[in-house]
Design a protein around this motif. Sequence first.
Motif, short mmCIF file in Angstrom:
data_model
loop_
_atom_site.label_atom_id
_atom_site.label_comp_id
_atom_site.label_asym_id
_atom_site.label_seq_id
_atom_site.Cartn_x
_atom_site.Cartn_y
_atom_site.Cartn_z
N CYS A 1 0.83 -1.21 0.00
CA CYS A 1 0.00 0.00 0.00
C CYS A 1 0.86 1.26 0.00
O CYS A 1 0.55 2.23 -0.70
CB CYS A 1 -0.93 0.00 1.20
N TRP A 2 1.94 1.25 0.78
CA TRP A 2 2.86 2.39 0.83
C TRP A 2 3.43 2.66 -0.57
O TRP A 2 3.50 3.81 -1.01
CB TRP A 2 3.98 2.11 1.81
N VAL B 1 2.17 1.79 -3.52
CA VAL B 1 1.13 2.24 -4.44
C VAL B 1 0.79 3.71 -4.19
O VAL B 1 0.70 4.51 -5.13
CB VAL B 1 -0.12 1.35 -4.30
N VAL B 2 0.63 4.09 -2.93
CA VAL B 2 0.31 5.49 -2.60
C VAL B 2 1.44 6.42 -3.03
O VAL B 2 1.19 7.49 -3.61
CB VAL B 2 0.01 5.64 -1.09
N LEU C 1 1.27 6.74 -6.84
CA LEU C 1 0.13 7.53 -7.29
C LEU C 1 0.33 9.01 -7.02
O LEU C 1 0.02 9.86 -7.85
CB LEU C 1 -1.15 7.05 -6.61
N ARG C 2 0.87 9.35 -5.85
CA ARG C 2 1.10 10.76 -5.51
C ARG C 2 2.17 11.38 -6.40
O ARG C 2 2.10 12.57 -6.74
CB ARG C 2 1.48 10.90 -4.04
N MET D 1 5.86 10.34 4.11
CA MET D 1 6.03 8.95 3.66
C MET D 1 7.27 8.31 4.28
O MET D 1 7.27 7.11 4.56
CB MET D 1 6.10 8.88 2.13
#
Length: 81
Positions: free
Chosen positions: A10-11, A13-14, A17-18, A34
């Motif tokens: 998840c880290w 992917v986020v 995306l950002r 992050m």
Amino acid sequence: MTLSLAAAFCWLVVANLRAMFPSKDHHWRFAYGMMGIGVPILMGVFVQNGLWVAMIFLAMAAWIMRWPVVYLWRWIKGRFV
């Protein structure tokens, strides 16, 4: 899949995306956040899955957030060379 690997995924992917969207401060505030979240996730990956999996996650995180790594390397090089 362990909880730490799910959090690491998840880290990643986020962070990806950002990074796709523009930012006025070139994502530095987001990068600090992050990094603060990523260190405990990295420790969890290490504890639950071992050194090699943690090293792979660290390499992927450094690939995504390469500018903080570049500036850290420049700081270390300027400090000791």
